[in-house]
Motif scaffolding. Structure first.
Motif, PDB file in Angstrom:
ATOM      1  N   VAL A  57       0.822  -1.084   0.079  1.00  0.00           N
ATOM      2  CA  VAL A  57       0.092   0.053   0.017  1.00  0.00           C
ATOM      3  C   VAL A  57       0.891   1.167  -0.072  1.00  0.00           C
ATOM      4  CG1 VAL A  57      -1.694   1.271   1.291  1.00  0.00           C
ATOM      5  CG2 VAL A  57      -1.777  -0.980   0.966  1.00  0.00           C
ATOM      6  N   GLN A  58       1.734   1.245   0.737  1.00  0.00           N
ATOM      7  CA  GLN A  58       2.575   2.453   1.046  1.00  0.00           C
ATOM      8  C   GLN A  58       3.653   2.650  -0.265  1.00  0.00           C
ATOM      9  OE1 GLN A  58       5.080   1.369   4.412  1.00  0.00           O
ATOM     10  NE2 GLN A  58       3.394   1.759   5.715  1.00  0.00           N
ATOM     11  N   ALA A  59       3.992   1.449  -0.894  1.00  0.00           N
ATOM     12  CA  ALA A  59       4.629   1.561  -2.186  1.00  0.00           C
ATOM     13  C   ALA A  59       3.815   2.088  -3.289  1.00  0.00           C
ATOM     14  CB  ALA A  59       5.333   0.214  -2.414  1.00  0.00           C
ATOM     15  N   ALA A  60       2.667   1.871  -3.372  1.00  0.00           N
ATOM     16  CA  ALA A  60       1.786   2.194  -4.513  1.00  0.00           C
ATOM     17  C   ALA A  60       1.466   3.772  -4.085  1.00  0.00           C
ATOM     18  CB  ALA A  60       0.528   1.371  -4.452  1.00  0.00           C
ATOM     19  N   ARG A  61       1.372   4.075  -2.959  1.00  0.00           N
ATOM     20  CA  ARG A  61       0.934   5.691  -2.676  1.00  0.00           C
ATOM     21  C   ARG A  61       2.229   6.565  -3.061  1.00  0.00           C
ATOM     22  NH1 ARG A  61      -0.158   6.172   3.174  1.00  0.00           N
ATOM     23  NH2 ARG A  61      -0.541   8.552   2.640  1.00  0.00           N
ATOM     24  N   ASP A  62       3.272   5.773  -2.642  1.00  0.00           N
ATOM     25  CA  ASP A  62       4.690   6.642  -2.813  1.00  0.00           C
ATOM     26  C   ASP A  62       4.802   6.705  -4.260  1.00  0.00           C
ATOM     27  OD1 ASP A  62       6.823   8.037  -1.569  1.00  0.00           O
ATOM     28  OD2 ASP A  62       7.996   6.306  -2.195  1.00  0.00           O
ATOM     29  N   ALA A  63       4.672   5.812  -5.096  1.00  0.00           N
ATOM     30  CA  ALA A  63       5.034   5.879  -6.531  1.00  0.00           C
ATOM     31  C   ALA A  63       4.214   6.774  -7.142  1.00  0.00           C
ATOM     32  CB  ALA A  63       4.871   4.279  -7.090  1.00  0.00           C
ATOM     33  N   LEU A  64       2.977   6.897  -6.737  1.00  0.00           N
ATOM     34  CA  LEU A  64       2.003   7.649  -7.599  1.00  0.00           C
ATOM     35  C   LEU A  64       2.037   9.016  -7.139  1.00  0.00           C
ATOM     36  CD1 LEU A  64      -1.315   5.416  -6.929  1.00  0.00           C
ATOM     37  CD2 LEU A  64      -0.367   6.065  -9.165  1.00  0.00           C
ATOM     38  N   LYS A  65       2.584   9.367  -6.000  1.00  0.00           N
ATOM     39  CA  LYS A  65       2.872  10.745  -5.428  1.00  0.00           C
ATOM     40  C   LYS A  65       3.946  11.200  -6.103  1.00  0.00           C
ATOM     41  CE  LYS A  65       2.727   9.993  -1.047  1.00  0.00           C
ATOM     42  NZ  LYS A  65       2.486  10.158   0.390  1.00  0.00           N
ATOM     43  N   GLY A  66       4.908  10.814  -6.626  1.00  0.00           N
ATOM     44  CA  GLY A  66       6.170  10.843  -7.207  1.00  0.00           C
ATOM     45  C   GLY A  66       7.164  11.778  -6.363  1.00  0.00           C
ATOM     46  N   THR A  67       7.360  11.033  -5.028  1.00  0.00           N
ATOM     47  CA  THR A  67       8.298  11.467  -4.000  1.00  0.00           C
ATOM     48  C   THR A  67       9.887  11.208  -4.416  1.00  0.00           C
ATOM     49  OG1 THR A  67       8.174   9.567  -2.815  1.00  0.00           O
ATOM     50  CG2 THR A  67       6.491  11.229  -2.423  1.00  0.00           C
ATOM     51  N   GLU A  68      10.727  11.447  -3.534  1.00  0.00           N
ATOM     52  CA  GLU A  68      12.180  11.266  -4.021  1.00  0.00           C
ATOM     53  C   GLU A  68      12.162   9.726  -3.931  1.00  0.00           C
ATOM     54  OE1 GLU A  68      14.250  13.376  -0.753  1.00  0.00           O
ATOM     55  OE2 GLU A  68      13.961  15.337  -1.515  1.00  0.00           O
ATOM     56  N   THR A  69      11.372   8.938  -3.031  1.00  0.00           N
ATOM     57  CA  THR A  69      11.679   7.614  -3.125  1.00  0.00           C
ATOM     58  C   THR A  69      10.714   7.045  -3.874  1.00  0.00           C
ATOM     59  OG1 THR A  69      10.007   7.221  -1.151  1.00  0.00           O
ATOM     60  CG2 THR A  69      12.526   7.489  -0.729  1.00  0.00           C
ATOM     61  N   ALA A  70      10.186   7.677  -4.939  1.00  0.00           N
ATOM     62  CA  ALA A  70       9.063   7.045  -6.144  1.00  0.00           C
ATOM     63  C   ALA A  70       9.639   5.950  -6.892  1.00  0.00           C
ATOM     64  CB  ALA A  70       8.320   8.128  -6.614  1.00  0.00           C
TER      65      ALA A  70
END
Length: 516
Positions: free
Chosen positions: A208-221
């Motif tokens: 869940v966290q990985a999907a959210r992070d990838a979609l938000k385009g953060t530094e760890t995306a």
């Protein structure tokens, strides 16, 4: 008729002032509060930055200034058109001869204005997937996706959504408080999609966290995206070796012969699109139920069903505000604007859904009307919209049934959103309710335990006999002879025994709907 002799977005010919360079901003800029504050080159409005935090208001100003199609600037002041009109959006998505999803024809990209590290590049960059292809290739790829979707057992899907909802509610029901965004809306779509794709073992907080992070385009995306893709690669390899009954297997064995890369990329497309859209849809629908008294009253009073409430939410707050992007294949005209070959356009469901020409009152009840733009249209219409609707319908219904007294645990004005050009995501939705015990996830949610149906009712008599043992729920109740009244006290007149009645039609439909 065209109001300008050149493209207002500056994507054709020398449309900039002498000495202009991409990314140039006037110095010093207008002071805050000035009408020109937030404007870029050519006095065009930016869809990013502090002055674009409330995009709904900006879209209405653009509609007043330019009509149903308006020139704007993306990050780095890259020019684009945003389509604000309902009819104009539909015309664009339904006209593949004039507009394509292939960004490789986009003039700013060809001219080097869009750098490789552009914040929106993950949305813009062309990929070998059905949503970016066209013609025969688009039909080949999409046929595999739609065929795989068609194999889903809708009753089994709804049962799984119900069980997943119960499991999530069990995680917080005993505390009497929860955040319905982080503990429910962001988890339920991932739990369901992992099951549908064939990798239920991959569902956890990390996914869940990985999907959210990838979609938000953060530094760890990038790392988060790699985590998701690794899971999809393993799944593709397993199903290539031994297919089962899931979407991945049906993509692998489809006659069009998708490669492993094509299977994996379409799994990513389905997973990310379904996750982000449905998480937003769930959060938006629950917020409406909890903050708008008339909305909940209609649900409780039976004037509106949960599916109708979901459709109203799709009108008022579509999961995606805009979608990147469409590109003109030829010189054309749209909404009174002259569109040049190579111009880019944003498909915009949010402003399109409140186009005053189709919805004069922005908050009007649209019950029974499914002509919203939430799922797009034309050859690229969302193929997984039925899954999203099912997750929202069953999830919201099961949650409200399980926690009927649920209420907002803060003032409505304290709710915050994380906004971007693509979507408006509710940050949190704190709620309170009377603490409830956990329930068996193998059963549908209920307000309380349902007492066993008595074989016969006796009115006006006293009895010390033990109650008959309840019958298994899977068996139909059988008729039983009335029990004789005890000898003492003397018998009193009693009503004739009534035979056990078969559940009425509504309860039979309800049990079928819940998979009982």
């Amino acid at each position: 008729m065209t109001p300008e002799s050149r493209s207002l977005t500056g994507t054709h010919e020398p449309a900039h002032e002498p000495g202009y360079e991409p990314g140039y901003e006037p110095t010093p800029g207008p002071p805050p509060g000035c009408p020109a504050h937030g404007l870029g080159p050519g006095a065009l409005h930016r869809l990013y930055g502090p002055d674009a935090e409330v995009l709904d208001d900006l879209y209405e100003r653009l509609r007043e200034q330019h009509g149903p199609v308006a020139p704007v600037l993306l990050h780095d002041d890259v020019p684009m058109w945003v389509v604000l009109g309902h009819a104009e959006n539909l015309h664009m998505v339904r006209s593949p001869s004039q507009y394509t999803r292939d960004s490789r024809v986009w003039t700013p990209l060809l001219e080097g204005m869009v750098k490789p590290d552009h914040p929106l590049m993950p949305h813009i960059a062309w990929q070998p997937i059905c949503s970016h292809a066209e013609g025969d290739e688009q039909q080949r790829l999409r046929s595999a996706v739609t065929a795989a979707m068609a194999t889903i057992d809708q009753r089994a899907l709804r049962r799984h959504i119900g069980r997943s909802t119960q499991e999530l509610v069990n995680g917080f029901c005993e505390r009497g408080r929860a955040d319905l965004v982080s503990q429910f809306a962001e988890h339920l779509p991932m739990a369901v999609m992992c099951e549908v794709l064939g990798m239920p073992e991959e569902y956890n907080d990390r996914m869940v966290q990985a999907a959210r992070d990838a979609l938000k385009g953060t530094e760890t995306a990038i790392q988060s995206h790699a985590y998701v893709m690794d899971a999809l690669s393993r799944l593709t390899a397993r199903r290539r070796a031994r297919p089962e009954d899931d979407i991945t297997s049906h993509l692998v064995i489809h006659p069009v012969g998708l490669t492993d890369d094509e299977v994996r990329e379409h799994l990513r497309l389905v997973l990310f699109a379904a996750y982000e859209a449905t998480a937003n849809l769930l959060a938006n629908a629950l917020r409406m139920v909890l903050t708008e008294p008339g909305f909940r009253a209609q649900l409780n009073g039976g004037q509106m069903t949960v599916p109708e409430a979901i459709e109203q939410s799709l009108w008022d707050e579509p999961p995606f505000s805009t979608v990147f992007g469409y590109y003109a294949k030829q010189d054309t005209e749209l909404g009174g604007q002259r569109i040049r070959k190579g111009d880019g356009l944003l498909f915009a469901p949010a402003p399109g859904n409140v186009d005053p020409r189709v919805r004069p009152e922005p908050r009007a009840n649209m019950m029974g009307n499914r002509s919203h733009l939430a799922f797009g249209g034309g050859p690229h219409e969302c193929p997984g919209q039925d899954i999203g609707r099912a997750i929202a319908d069953v999830g919201v219904d099961a949650l409200l049934t399980r926690l009927p007294d649920i209420g907002l645990d803060c003032h409505e004005n304290e709710l915050t959103w994380r906004s971007s050009i693509a979507s408006r995501h509710l940050v949190s939705l704190p709620v309170r309710f009377e603490a409830q015990p956990k329930q068996d996830v193998s059963h549908s949610p209920s307000l309380s335990a349902i007492p066993p149906q008595r074989a016969a009712w006796q009115v006006g008599s006293l009895s010390t006999d033990p109650a008959p043992a309840p019958e298994p729920p899977s068996q139909a109740p059988t008729l039983a002879a009335p029990r004789p009244a005890p000898e003492w006290p003397p018998p009193t007149p009693m009503a004739a025994p009534e035979p056990a009645r078969r559940p009425n039609a509504w309860r039979r439909v309800l049990r079928w709907w819940r998979g009982e």
